[in-house]
Design an enzyme around this catalytic site. Structure first.
Site, mmCIF file in Angstrom:
data_model
loop_
_atom_site.group_PDB
_atom_site.id
_atom_site.type_symbol
_atom_site.label_atom_id
_atom_site.label_comp_id
_atom_site.label_asym_id
_atom_site.label_seq_id
_atom_site.Cartn_x
_atom_site.Cartn_y
_atom_site.Cartn_z
ATOM 1 N N ASN A 138 0.830 -1.198 0.000
ATOM 2 C CA ASN A 138 0.000 0.000 0.000
ATOM 3 C C ASN A 138 0.865 1.250 0.000
ATOM 4 O OD1 ASN A 138 -2.438 1.643 0.154
ATOM 5 N ND2 ASN A 138 -3.437 -0.204 0.910
ATOM 6 N N ARG A 139 0.396 2.357 0.588
ATOM 7 C CA ARG A 139 0.987 3.660 0.336
ATOM 8 C C ARG A 139 1.752 4.222 1.530
ATOM 9 N NH1 ARG A 139 -3.591 2.673 -2.446
ATOM 10 N NH2 ARG A 139 -3.697 3.431 -4.600
ATOM 11 N N ASP A 152 -11.400 1.365 -3.056
ATOM 12 C CA ASP A 152 -9.950 1.170 -2.963
ATOM 13 C C ASP A 152 -9.534 1.669 -1.590
ATOM 14 O OD1 ASP A 152 -7.334 0.582 -3.470
ATOM 15 O OD2 ASP A 152 -7.004 2.156 -4.958
ATOM 16 N N HIS A 159 -1.573 -9.945 -3.592
ATOM 17 C CA HIS A 159 -2.382 -9.090 -4.464
ATOM 18 C C HIS A 159 -2.999 -9.849 -5.636
ATOM 19 C CE1 HIS A 159 -3.989 -5.409 -5.893
ATOM 20 N NE2 HIS A 159 -3.061 -4.605 -5.420
ATOM 21 N N HIS A 178 3.311 0.097 -2.787
ATOM 22 C CA HIS A 178 3.682 -1.320 -2.834
ATOM 23 C C HIS A 178 5.189 -1.551 -2.918
ATOM 24 C CE1 HIS A 178 -0.434 -2.287 -2.758
ATOM 25 N NE2 HIS A 178 -0.699 -2.267 -4.043
ATOM 26 N N GLU A 180 -6.600 -7.414 0.136
ATOM 27 C CA GLU A 180 -5.192 -7.393 0.523
ATOM 28 C C GLU A 180 -5.098 -7.285 2.048
ATOM 29 O OE1 GLU A 180 -3.365 -4.194 -2.053
ATOM 30 O OE2 GLU A 180 -5.432 -4.287 -2.810
#
Length: 360
Positions: free
Chosen positions: A92-93, A261, A189, A118, A326
Site C-alpha cells: 500500500n501507500r 480502494d 495481491h 507497494h 489485501e
C-alpha cells in the site's frame, strides 16, 4: 530429478516452459500445486505471482478465478505489475515515500509523487524469489532484501509459504527478520473474479467485510490519518451487499478511489488474532471465498484502474473485472503513530497468516 521437475500443462492451460527463463542470473520457473478436491494453482517465483487458481464451480466445472498472463513475458510487460503478486517491503501507500524511523529520515522512490506504492519502483512483485516445492500442495519462497533496497533500512530475510490445503484453502504464511530497524507490511495481491477470469464484472459479487471503521483517503488515495465509521455510508459491508449496488454513489471516498480502494479496520478480539475478515460470492458460479487474517486491516479494491489489457486466453481485463482483498497493516502507518505499528526490530520475528477459503 524430483517428481516436480517435469513439464506440465495445467488445467488452466498454463505451460511450465512458457515461464522458464533467467533474470539477473536467477532461474524463473512455474510450479503446480493441487489438493485432493480438485483445486489447482500455478505459481511463478517471479514476484511470487499466483498465475492461475482453479476451483470447481457449483456444477463442478473448472473455473480459473484469478487474472493473469499465459507467459512470463506477459508479466514482464504487463500494464498491471501487481497482478497476483507478493507485495513488499511496504504494501500500500507511504505518503510522499517519506518516513522517519528512530530519528532518521528515509525516502522510498516512486512513480507517484503523492506516495510510494507497494514497495517502490521495484518491489517484491518484480524480484525472483528462491523457490522450493515441498510436496504437491506446498511451495516455499524465500527472498533476502538487502539494506537500502528501494530506500528501506535493514537487510530483511523473508519466507513465504503457499499451500493448497485439503480444506480448500489457499493458505499463505509469512515470516521475516531484520538486522536493523525497518518498516514492514507484506501482503498478497491476487486479482480475483469469482465469475471466472475474463468473465462478468465483479460488480455482481456479494461482499461482506467484518469492519466497523475504515481509513479514508485524500484525492491522491493517501490516507488522511482519520479512522471513520462505515455506518450510514456505502463503505458499510457489515451486512452483505452487492458490489455494484452503491459503487457509483455520490460519495467523496468513492469518487476519490473511482470505486472501492480502501483499507478496512477489522474487528479483532486481540492483536494478531486469526479471524474472519471478508467474504465474496459470485451468483454466476456459486463460488464463495472467505478471507481470514492475523492482520489488523484489509484493502478492498475493485479493479477500478484495469484498462482492458489482454490476459490469459485473449481475455480483456477491463475496469471492475477483478476484486482484491489485501490483508495488511494500514497504509501510511509509518507517518501515523496512532495506527498499529509496522516497525520491525532486530531480535523480533514478523509473522502473518492469510487464508482464502473456497466453498460452492
Amino acid at each position: 530429478m524430483s517428481e516436480f521437475d517435469k513439464a506440465f500443462t495445467a488445467r488452466s492451460g498454463l505451460r511450465r516452459e512458457d515461464f522458464q527463463t533467467v533474470l539477473s542470473g536467477k532461474q524463473i520457473d512455474l510450479f503446480l500445486l493441487n489438493n485432493k478436491n480438485g483445486m489447482e494453482m500455478c505459481v511463478t517465483n517471479f514476484g511470487g505471482i499466483v498465475a492461475s487458481l482453479v476451483v470447481p464451480d457449483k456444477e463442478g466445472k473448472d473455473t480459473d478465478i484469478v487474472l493473469g498472463h499465459s507467459t512470463i513475458e506477459g508479466y514482464f510487460n504487463s500494464p498491471e505489475k501487481y497482478l497476483g503478486a507478493a507485495i513488499g517491503r511496504y504494501g500500500n501507500r507511504i505518503k510522499r515515500g517519506e518516513f522517519m524511523l528512530d530519528g532518521v529520515a528515509y525516502k522510498i522512490p516512486s512513480d507517484n509523487p503523492a506516495c510510494s506504492l507497494h514497495g517502490g519502483k521495484v518491489g517484491y512483485n518484480q524480484v525472483v524469489w528462491d523457490a522450493s516445492q515441498k510436496d504437491a500442495q506446498t511451495l516455499e519462497l524465500n527472498y533476502v532484501s538487502v539494506d537500502g533496497e528501494e530506500g528501506f533500512p535493514g537487510t530483511l530475510t523473508v519466507k513465504m509459504v503457499y499451500c493448497l490445503t485439503d480444506n480448500d484453502e489457499f493458505l499463505i504464511t509469512y515470516q521475516a527478520v531484520t538486522d536493523k530497524a525497518t518498516v514492514l507490511n507484506l501482503t498478497h495481491h491476487s486479482f480475483f473474479n469469482l465469475n471466472g477470469e475474463g468473465g462478468l464484472p465483479v460488480t455482481n459479487h456479494e461482499v461482506t467485510i467484518q469492519a466497523d471503521f475504515f481509513t479514508p483517503c485524500d484525492d491522491q488515495s493517501v490516507p488522511t490519518g482519520e479512522i471513520l465509521s462505515v455506518s450510514g455510508t456505502p463503505m458499510d459491508f457489515r451486512q452483505p451487499h452487492i458490489v455494484g449496488e452503491r459503487i457509483d454513489d455520490d460519495f467523496q471516498q468513492l469518487f476519490f478511489g473511482v470505486g472501492y480502494d480502501h483499507n478496512y479496520v477489522l474487528k479483532k478480539n486481540y492483536p494478531g488474532e486469526l479471524s474472519f475478515a471478508a467474504k465474496a460470492v459470485s451468483p454466476e458460479t456459486g463460488i464463495e471465498m472467505e478471507v481470514y487474517t492475523t492482520e489488523p486491516g484489509v484493502q478492498l479494491y475493485t479493479g477500478n484502474w484495469l484498462n482492458g489489457f489482454e490476459g490469459k486466453k485473449g481475455h480483456r481485463y477491463s475496469k471492475r473485472t477483478a476484486i482484491c482483498f489485501e490483508t495488511q497493516h494500514f497504509p501510511d502507518s509509518p507517518n501515523n503513530a496512532h495506527f498499529p505499528t509496522t516497525v520491525l526490530r532486530p531480535g523480533q520475528e514478523y509473522t502473518q497468516t492469510c487464508i482464502y477459503k473456497f466453498k460452492r
